[in-house]
Write a protein that holds these residues in place. Structure first.
Motif: not given
Length: 169
Positions: A56-61, A65-72, A86-96
């Motif tokens: 996960k650290l080797l990739g930018a997604t 946070g875009s990896a989680i958004v894309t999968a969901l 409807a969730f903000p992108a910052d939420f998924f960046a923090l979650l990832s």
């Protein structure tokens, strides 16, 4: 012999095979088991999480946070596509980022006298894999991880002793 055709096997099946093989070799004396199968299972899970975090650290997604958004949002993987739109992108960046830190935190269990961290990691891992099972279609991976966690619930690698049943006459 087992994986003559590796295409139908995913990470969950491989993990189930490893855990099953380990349990098959585990000697039992009464209601206890030695420490080495427990340690091997713990090491298997630590290696799995550290290698996952490294990828996960080797990739930018994963960092944005875009990896989680894309999968969901993907209709093949998501059980409820669009549910999290409807969730903000910052939420998924923090979650990832939190997921990466959580995966790397398992390495602390390799240090001596850090057993007090095991139960919080196991509990958060169960919640994590139940969420994956609920929201994503990833085959048997979540079920395999939850099964592996059951082996770690035996604190210290020893099965809990049963109360001896004595009857008073």
């Amino acid at each position: 012999f087992l994986s003559r055709n590796p295409l139908p096997f995913g990470g969950g099946e491989l993990l189930l095979h490893n855990v099953g093989f380990l349990l098959m070799l585990t000697p039992m004396k009464g209601d206890t088991m030695p420490i080495w199968p427990y340690r091997l299972l713990l090491f298997q899970i630590i290696v799995l999480y550290v290698s996952s975090a490294w990828q996960k650290l080797l990739g930018a997604t994963w960092l944005d946070g875009s990896a989680i958004v894309t999968a969901l949002a993907h209709p093949h993987f998501a059980r409820f596509p669009g549910l999290f739109a409807a969730f903000p992108a910052d939420f998924f960046a923090l979650l990832s980022r939190a997921i990466i830190v959580w995966e790397l935190s398992w390495t602390v269990l390799l240090l001596p006298r850090q057993r007090f961290l095991q139960n919080p990691l196991l509990l958060s891992g169960m919640v994590f894999h139940l969420a994956i099972l609920l929201f994503l279609r990833v085959g048997s991976f979540s079920a395999a991880m939850l099964t592996a966690y059951l082996g770690l619930l035996f604190a210290g690698g020893t099965a809990p002793r049963r109360e001896s049943q004595t009857s008073s006459v």
